[in-house]
Design a protein around this motif. Structure first.
Motif, short mmCIF file in Angstrom:
data_model
loop_
_atom_site.label_atom_id
_atom_site.label_comp_id
_atom_site.label_asym_id
_atom_site.label_seq_id
_atom_site.Cartn_x
_atom_site.Cartn_y
_atom_site.Cartn_z
N HIS A 99 0.82 -1.22 0.00
CA HIS A 99 0.00 0.00 0.00
C HIS A 99 0.85 1.26 0.00
CE1 HIS A 99 -3.90 -2.02 0.36
NE2 HIS A 99 -3.20 -2.95 0.98
N GLY A 100 2.16 1.13 -0.09
CA GLY A 100 3.05 2.25 -0.35
C GLY A 100 3.26 3.22 0.79
N LYS A 101 3.58 2.72 1.97
CA LYS A 101 3.93 3.63 3.06
C LYS A 101 5.25 4.32 2.71
CE LYS A 101 4.74 4.01 7.96
NZ LYS A 101 4.87 3.35 9.23
N ASP A 102 5.36 5.61 2.99
CA ASP A 102 6.53 6.41 2.62
C ASP A 102 6.83 6.20 1.14
OD1 ASP A 102 6.77 7.22 5.28
OD2 ASP A 102 8.07 5.53 5.78
N TRP A 103 5.84 6.51 0.32
CA TRP A 103 5.88 6.19 -1.10
C TRP A 103 7.08 6.77 -1.82
CZ3 TRP A 103 5.26 2.76 -4.37
CH2 TRP A 103 5.08 2.99 -5.73
N ASP A 104 7.48 8.00 -1.48
CA ASP A 104 8.61 8.61 -2.18
C ASP A 104 9.89 7.81 -1.98
OD1 ASP A 104 6.93 10.64 -3.02
OD2 ASP A 104 7.35 11.89 -1.27
N VAL A 105 10.12 7.35 -0.75
CA VAL A 105 11.31 6.55 -0.46
C VAL A 105 11.20 5.17 -1.09
CG1 VAL A 105 12.68 5.55 1.41
CG2 VAL A 105 11.65 7.80 1.70
N LEU A 106 10.04 4.55 -0.96
CA LEU A 106 9.83 3.21 -1.51
C LEU A 106 9.94 3.21 -3.03
CD1 LEU A 106 9.09 0.24 -1.09
CD2 LEU A 106 6.69 0.92 -1.14
N LYS A 107 9.40 4.25 -3.67
CA LYS A 107 9.45 4.32 -5.13
C LYS A 107 10.89 4.41 -5.62
CE LYS A 107 7.35 6.80 -8.95
NZ LYS A 107 6.50 7.93 -9.34
N LEU A 108 11.71 5.19 -4.94
CA LEU A 108 13.13 5.27 -5.31
C LEU A 108 13.82 3.92 -5.16
CD1 LEU A 108 14.16 8.71 -3.78
CD2 LEU A 108 13.86 8.15 -6.19
N ARG A 109 13.48 3.21 -4.09
CA ARG A 109 14.06 1.89 -3.87
C ARG A 109 13.62 0.89 -4.94
NH1 ARG A 109 12.27 -0.44 1.38
NH2 ARG A 109 11.95 -2.34 0.24
N LEU A 110 12.34 0.97 -5.32
CA LEU A 110 11.82 0.06 -6.34
C LEU A 110 12.42 0.33 -7.71
CD1 LEU A 110 8.05 -0.11 -5.38
CD2 LEU A 110 9.71 -1.95 -5.23
N GLU A 111 12.69 1.59 -8.00
CA GLU A 111 13.27 1.93 -9.30
C GLU A 111 14.64 1.29 -9.50
OE1 GLU A 111 13.15 6.18 -9.27
OE2 GLU A 111 11.07 6.24 -9.98
N LYS A 112 15.33 1.02 -8.41
CA LYS A 112 16.66 0.40 -8.49
C LYS A 112 16.57 -1.13 -8.56
CE LYS A 112 18.71 4.09 -5.78
NZ LYS A 112 19.32 4.44 -4.50
N TRP A 161 -1.38 0.75 9.51
CA TRP A 161 -0.22 0.10 8.92
C TRP A 161 0.09 -1.17 9.71
CZ3 TRP A 161 0.62 1.50 4.27
CH2 TRP A 161 0.51 2.83 3.87
N GLY A 162 0.62 -2.15 9.03
CA GLY A 162 0.91 -3.44 9.64
C GLY A 162 1.84 -3.35 10.83
N LYS A 163 2.91 -2.58 10.73
CA LYS A 163 3.87 -2.45 11.83
C LYS A 163 3.23 -1.78 13.04
CE LYS A 163 7.72 -3.68 9.68
NZ LYS A 163 8.20 -4.79 9.32
N ASP A 164 2.33 -0.82 12.79
CA ASP A 164 1.63 -0.17 13.91
C ASP A 164 0.75 -1.16 14.64
OD1 ASP A 164 2.83 2.22 13.26
OD2 ASP A 164 1.12 2.94 12.06
N ILE A 165 0.10 -2.04 13.90
CA ILE A 165 -0.76 -3.04 14.53
C ILE A 165 0.09 -4.00 15.35
CG2 ILE A 165 -2.29 -5.00 14.10
CD1 ILE A 165 -3.29 -3.48 11.62
N LEU A 166 1.20 -4.46 14.78
CA LEU A 166 2.04 -5.44 15.47
C LEU A 166 2.71 -4.85 16.71
CD1 LEU A 166 3.70 -7.25 12.44
CD2 LEU A 166 1.84 -8.08 13.88
N LYS A 167 3.18 -3.62 16.62
CA LYS A 167 3.94 -3.03 17.73
C LYS A 167 3.08 -2.23 18.70
CE LYS A 167 8.26 -2.73 15.20
NZ LYS A 167 9.30 -1.86 14.65
N HIS A 168 1.98 -1.65 18.23
CA HIS A 168 1.16 -0.77 19.06
C HIS A 168 -0.32 -1.13 18.93
CE1 HIS A 168 4.81 1.59 19.38
NE2 HIS A 168 4.87 1.66 18.06
#
Length: 191
Positions: A108-121, A157-164
């Motif tokens: 679902h693209g959390k922090d989409w700008d960072v993830l998109k850059l990572r995916l482009e590589k 977000w999944g991590k929020d559910i798992l941790k909090h």
């Protein structure tokens, strides 16, 4: 030659099974991989990636199960993957008209700008960028449809559910309280 390979394989299996007790901390694991012909973990084959992706399910994920379990223990009853609503929410509290979506960070693209850059590589970048963009657009459309039908929409977000998990429950309970408060104000007699 075969006997030598068998002895070497036995030695390394023994070494890895007794790692904490007998092996020195400075042992070069990459060098061992080279000597015993183990594949490197940096590049995975298409078959391995495909097999991993095949085991990712869209329903009854660990994050959904954890949030549902917490809601159940608090006494809230719900419908899971409710098909009667747009987007079939992961959890639907029909009594309070609250639709809850448990979103994984990647799909679902959390922090989409960072993830998109990572995916482009990475590999197959065009496919993943299009897929996640479609998921985000579909989420927005489903949210609008649910709001039009009078439902309150919550995304976690999944991590929020798992941790909090407790914080997620607090948000849900506050939303229930606000909905009840708004309903009582709307139903109050006019003077």
């Amino acid at each position: 030659m075969h006997m030598y390979y068998q002895l070497r394989k036995t030695f390394f299996n023994f070494c890895f099974s007794c790692w904490p007790f007998f092996c020195p901390h400075s042992l070069d694991v990459m060098n061992l991989r080279y000597h015993i012909n183990m594949p490197s973990t940096s590049k995975r084959s298409k078959e391995v990636i495909s097999n991993n992706m095949r085991h990712i399910h869209s329903t009854d994920t660990s994050i959904e199960l954890q949030l549902r379990k917490a809601l159940w223990h608090k006494g809230y009853r719900y419908r899971k993957n409710y098909k009667a609503l747009p987007g079939s929410p992961d959890i639907a509290l029909t009594k309070y008209k609250i639709a809850i979506f448990c979103d994984s960070e990647f799909f679902h693209g959390k922090d989409w700008d960072v993830l998109k850059l990572r995916l482009e590589k990475g590999q197959n970048s065009e496919f993943w960028i299009n897929k996640i963009t479609r998921n985000q657009n579909r989420d927005t459309e489903d949210d609008k449809k649910l709001l039009f039908l009078g439902w309150t929409v919550l995304h976690f977000w999944g991590k929020d559910i798992l941790k909090h998990t407790d914080d997620c429950l607090t948000v849900i309970e506050e939303t229930i309280f606000e909905n009840k408060l708004n309903e009582s104000v709307d139903n109050a007699p006019t003077l």
